[in-house]
Design an enzyme around this catalytic site. Structure first.
Site, PDB file in Angstrom:
ATOM      1  N   HIS A  48       0.806  -1.219   0.000  1.00 20.57           N
ATOM      2  CA  HIS A  48       0.000   0.000   0.000  1.00 20.57           C
ATOM      3  C   HIS A  48       0.834   1.261   0.000  1.00 20.57           C
ATOM      4  CE1 HIS A  48       1.189  -0.739   4.114  1.00 20.57           C
ATOM      5  NE2 HIS A  48       0.761   0.436   4.489  1.00 20.57           N
ATOM      6  N   CYS A  49       2.168   1.157   0.018  1.00 22.20           N
ATOM      7  CA  CYS A  49       3.009   2.350   0.144  1.00 22.20           C
ATOM      8  C   CYS A  49       3.939   2.569  -1.050  1.00 22.20           C
ATOM      9  CB  CYS A  49       3.845   2.265   1.425  1.00 22.20           C
ATOM     10  SG  CYS A  49       2.884   2.440   2.943  1.00 22.20           S
ATOM     11  N   ILE A  50       4.861   1.653  -1.256  1.00 23.46           N
ATOM     12  CA  ILE A  50       5.954   1.904  -2.196  1.00 23.46           C
ATOM     13  C   ILE A  50       5.478   2.135  -3.630  1.00 23.46           C
ATOM     14  CG2 ILE A  50       8.134   1.025  -3.098  1.00 23.46           C
ATOM     15  CD1 ILE A  50       8.542  -0.455  -0.516  1.00 23.46           C
TER      16      ILE A  50
END
Length: 434
Positions: free
Chosen positions: A270-272
């Site tokens: 969900h971030c990178i």
């Protein structure tokens, strides 16, 4: 207002509201409950609410025992946002994805904020944990909160404290991962620090919500850029006949100035894959083109294409085409030993295989049934592995290197094994390193 909030936080007398009970919100709710706070969770997914009431976990690395323990201590969940008026601290842990144009989609954050505003009251704290571009808290949340007639910093406190979860990592927990906190005013910061200090071992103050927002982006852009670099190095090394994993192992012996990042079939979570685009979008408002960040993103998002080409070439050398070949994908979560499917590069590769006519199956001990996803659809269940099953496929592709796989058995029985994770260091005829 501030002195009352600080005292109640120190005495664990605050009622905590966690909005969004996913991979970030649920662990945080359990942690607040563990230390003695009364916690009320909010989620529009009524299935999650029902499971919590039944003492069941819906996230693999969170045990049902921990949920039952929290429920017995007073933790409950609801889909009724009017109950925001019952809590003293409201922590927003909702998704911040990208839209189809790779631009920030703040709809979850803004819709959630609009849902809680009618029920806000004096003395509350609102904390946003969702990753976003610098300025979101001040430019989007503050006007909405103050539309209720509440003055931020005096009547109500507004902070940004980016989530830092690493699902499946046994070395870190919600309690032990340091927490960054930025407040809109000094009073907001003091309230945020007192709140999070009650449940996190180390809380780090920064000067503003913008600094806290930028901190989260830097953390993940740092990873995205370095993964992009090592993915590009893998492609170069492969052309030169060099094992990139041997090179990384050797470079990692240097005790300073080098951090080992590992290549793979792409990036997920969900971030990178998402966070860099939040900064590049906001930077354009200031006339800045973030070429370095965007280049890393381009490399990482094209890695499934690279793997696809390696599969096609390997099958072609065995006088087979992708079309009609039986292909088994091993591991479809975005990283090892978890059930999180968000932005998994395995899924993008599966789509390419399906589009080219492969007869596709997958095996993932953490994902027994392919889940419902907004942008991807497969009507598949995880197959069980055995020597006979492995032998029945024309190609087996390792995309996520779960510890539960029997790698010796897989290598011994696969007609063609494509390894995207560097799990196999042997040089054998049926192994292709991608």
């Amino acid at each position: 207002m501030l002195s009352v909030f600080l005292k109640r936080a120190a005495d664990k007398q605050l009622n905590i509201g966690i909005v969004g009970l996913g991979y970030v919100g649920l662990p945080l709710a359990l942690r607040f409950s563990e230390v003695g706070f009364k916690v009320l969770g909010f989620d529009i997914d009524k299935n999650k609410v029902s499971k919590i009431h039944d003492g069941q976990s819906y996230i693999e690395h969170i045990s049902s025992d921990s949920v039952r323990k929290a429920v017995s201590a007073g933790f409950s969940a609801t889909s009724e946002f009017q109950r925001i008026s019952e809590v003293d601290a409201i922590i927003l842990c909702v998704p911040t994805p990208l839209n189809k144009y790779r631009e920030p989609d703040l709809s979850f954050v803004l819709d959630t904020t609009d849902s809680i505003v009618p029920y806000l009251k004096k003395g509350q704290l609102v904390s946003l944990e969702s990753t976003t571009y610098p300025g979101t808290t001040d430019e989007e949340l503050k006007p909405r909160v103050e539309s209720k007639g509440l003055k931020v910093g005096e009547d109500i406190f507004l902070v940004f404290s980016p989530e830092r979860e690493d699902p499946g990592n046994p070395n870190f927990s919600t309690r032990t991962i340091p927490k960054v906190v930025g407040g809109h005013t000094e009073n907001c910061l003091k309230a945020g620090l007192e709140l999070y200090s009650a449940v996190i071992d180390r809380v780090v103050a920064v000067s503003s919500t913008k600094a806290a927002e930028m901190t989260k982006l830097l953390e993940n852009i740092h990873r995205a850029v370095n993964i992009g670099l090592v993915n590009e190095m893998k492609i170069v090394a492969d052309k030169m006949g060099i094992d990139i994993h041997e090179v990384i192992d050797a470079a990692a012996t240097k005790p300073f100035g080098f951090v080992a990042y590992r290549p793979g079939p792409g990036i997920g979570g969900h971030c990178i894959p998402i966070d860099p685009f939040y900064l590049t979008w906001k930077a354009r408002e200031y006339g800045i083109h973030t070429r370095f960040i965007e280049l890393a993103g381009e490399i990482n998002t094209t890695m499934p294409n690279y793997v696809m080409k390696k599969i096609a070439v390997a099958l072609n050398e065995r006088e087979k085409s992708v079309k009609g070949s039986k292909v088994l994908v091993l591991g479809i979560s975005y990283k090892k030993n978890i059930d999180d499917m968000r932005e998994s590069p395995s899924v993008f590769l599966m789509e390419k295989l399906r589009d080219d006519g492969a007869k596709l199956d997958y095996c993932d001990p953490h994902v027994p049934v392919f889940p419902k996803m907004r942008e991807h659809k497969f009507d598949l269940k995880s197959v069980s592995l055995s020597p006979e099953i492995i032998k029945s496929y024309d190609c087996v592709v390792l995309t996520t290197d779960h510890d539960k796989f029997d790698y010796d058995m897989i290598l011994k029985n696969a007609k063609l094994l494509v390894d995207t994770r560097g799990k196999f260091r042997q040089s054998v005829p049926n192994l292709v390193k991608a």
